[in-house]
Design a protein around this motif. Structure first.
Motif: not given
Lengths: 322, 260
Positions: A51, A55, A114, A118, A123, A127, A131-132, A193, A197
């Motif tokens: 992951g 990023e 992942f 991105t 993005d 994320i 995502v978090d 996303w 997700s």
């Protein structure tokens, strides 16, 4: 004799789980419980490490120094989370080297999310927010997981993740309220996303292989679909205050259920990504493997140095004049 | 971010327009550019480090440096305008810090040379009562950590395996020619040649000691000269720097006037 003893251990284990007590590394536990935890924690650790890539892809292009600092700190945190989780897995007799080897050879998985690219700066915000956010929804109940070291790792991880999630939200908010181009960038990122997700919660309850046993062992506290619903209910008002829409025409409040109804997830896509056919599967694992292989001489040097200086009387390098 | 025009010492390019900006701004720009550019290079390691602990360590150092850069650039003007809207001829960083990462030994050699320099310089500034004393007093603690980290890796790689020894030696040799510039005058900093000379002597003694301890040979080639590299403080950079800036600045420049 052995069978009787094991039965006694099993009964003690079952009683501890039933009483919501924590199982600790030196306690007896069923082999399958141990194996299941190692699998889950390793996959969790691998997800932190892989992951980092989507990023980190934007660190060198972050559009302001403040955002760059936030992103660097976040990616650093993820490496730290990976380290906590490998340590927690090691309390069960696994070794980090072996787990990494299993990741590199495709014998263990990481979160399918992942494997998506991105493509824009937004993005990074999507994320963080989605995502978090999904990860936290999954992980907060793990703070009460029956295995002590995992539960304690999750307490620390969740604190940092919540911070990242707020930062992601704030990044998207700045874009959403920015220029029309920035707003469009934010909306496009959320459009791409959102569904991946929702897939982070895993297959629907009737198709989840490990769920029932994990819930019986109190590793897992809620079903995939329960957590997914909770996440949708949290996100809808947040999207509204962000001034962004969620890409689901079937999304609407259901008064009877007291929850949002939402559209069907494309499980074919999910399965394809899991099988290694997502947009970035190949790239992610290749980069991870390359970093490991290209770093081999560095690890070898550290080991050789440690060996040489294990017994030899030596001055610490720090004692050179400063 | 805030507009540069509201800042008393701000100018679109304080360094290349002598007389329009204060001495403090010019010095802050040079030191801030060092930290900004090295931080960026270290950020390129994210996801590529040889071991997870180094993912944490390199990002940590990068973050410290970025923090220093932000404070220093803010003394010279608007941090984002200065970072994202200047071209390479306007940057005042040392050529050493813009050197590509290369292998891990290369990154470590660059870090040792720079952190040793920065540690000595900031110690000197912290002891004075100039405009950088406060900042230097804080930064000197971070830099001591960066220097220790580099020093320990130089020892492990230099005195590790035959391969790591060779790579470490090659890296120390390759970057040596950029180290003379560390002790050139920094415009606006007010350090005389005597002070710079003593910093250089302390640097040579320290770096020489670290290399010897690591069973490495102190490079013999020149550190400065008419042919040698070392004019970053005048805005003369090496070729890879332009590409680094293109990547760093692209998004910011694509959305003029936007806030992030």
């Amino acid at each position: 004799m052995t069978a009787v003893t094991t039965d006694g251990y099993q009964a003690a284990f079952d009683a501890a789980v039933a009483a919501d007590e924590r199982i600790e590394p030196r306690d007896w536990m069923p082999d399958a419980y141990r194996a299941s935890l190692v699998r889950q924690m390793a996959q969790h650790a691998h997800s932190e490490i892989i992951g980092m890539q989507p990023e980190a892809n934007w660190i060198t292009r972050a559009p302001s120094l403040r955002r760059k600092a936030i992103l660097m700190a976040k990616v650093q945190d993820e490496a730290g989370h990976g380290l906590y989780l490998y340590s927690a897995a090691e309390t069960l007799g696994a070794s980090r080297d072996d787990l990494l080897d299993k990741l590199h050879t495709g014998r263990q998985k990481y979160s399918s999310i992942f494997n998506y690219p991105t493509l824009t700066w937004a993005d990074v915000g999507a994320i963080g927010w989605l995502v978090d956010g999904a990860a936290i929804t999954n992980q907060v109940p793990l703070c009460r997981c029956s295995y002590g070291p995992y539960a304690r790792a999750m307490v620390r991880v969740c604190k940092e993740e919540s911070f990242h999630q707020r930062q992601g939200y704030e990044l998207l908010l700045a874009l959403s309220k920015g220029t029309p181009a920035q707003h469009a960038m934010a909306q496009d990122a959320v459009d791409r996303w959102w569904w991946p997700s929702l897939m982070m919660f895993g297959p629907p309850d009737d198709a989840s292989a490990h769920s029932a046993q994990s819930m019986a062992w109190k590793i897992k506290r809620h079903s995939n679909d329960e957590l997914r619903q909770r996440f949708v209910d949290i996100c809808v008002p947040q999207a509204e205050s962000l001034g962004l829409t969620l890409p689901d025409p079937d999304l609407r409040w259901n008064d009877e259920r007291g929850h949002h109804d939402f559209g069907a997830i494309d499980w074919t896509e999910f399965q394809e990504v899991l099988k290694g056919n997502g947009p970035c599967n190949e790239q992610r694992i290749t980069q991870r493997r390359r970093a490991h292989e290209e770093g081999a001489w560095v690890r070898d040097a550290a080991a050789a140095y440690a060996e040489k200086h294990r017994t030899a009387q030596h001055t610490e390098p720090g004692e050179a004049t400063a | 971010m805030t507009s540069a025009t509201t800042h008393p010492t701000a100018s679109p390019d304080p360094a290349s327009a002598p007389g329009t900006a204060s001495a403090t701004a010019r010095a802050a720009l040079a030191l801030g550019d060092d930290a900004l550019v090295l931080s960026h290079r270290l950020g390129e390691w994210a996801g590529h480090a040889p071991v997870l602990e180094e993912e944490v360590a390199l990002a940590n150092i990068a973050l410290d440096l970025l923090g220093q850069a932000r404070i220093l650039l803010s003394l010279a003007g608007d941090e984002d305008e200065l970072a994202y809207l200047r071209e390479e001829r306007e940057f005042r960083n040392l050529q050493l810090v813009e050197q590509p990462n290369g292998d891990f030994a290369h990154t470590i050699a660059r870090q040792l040379y720079f952190s040793a320099y920065q540690g000595l310089l900031y110690k000197e500034l912290a002891a004075g009562d100039g405009p950088f004393a406060g900042l230097a007093a804080k930064a000197v603690k971070e830099v001591a950590y960066h220097r220790d980290h580099a020093e320990h890796w130089v020892a492990r790689l230099g005195d590790g395996t035959a391969e790591s020894h060779e790579r470490m030696q090659r890296a120390c040799d390759a970057l040596w020619r950029f180290t003379g510039e560390l002790f050139g005058p920094v415009e606006g900093l007010g350090l005389g040649s005597e002070v710079l000379g003593s910093l250089e002597a302390a640097w040579l003694e320290y770096v020489g000691g670290v290399l010897k301890q690591a069973t490495l040979t102190v490079p013999e080639r020149p550190r400065r000269g008419a042919w040698a590299a070392g004019a970053g403080r005048q805005g003369l950079h090496t070729e890879s720097f332009g590409r680094m800036l293109a990547e760093m600045q692209h998004l910011h420049r694509s959305h003029p006037g936007a806030s992030w």
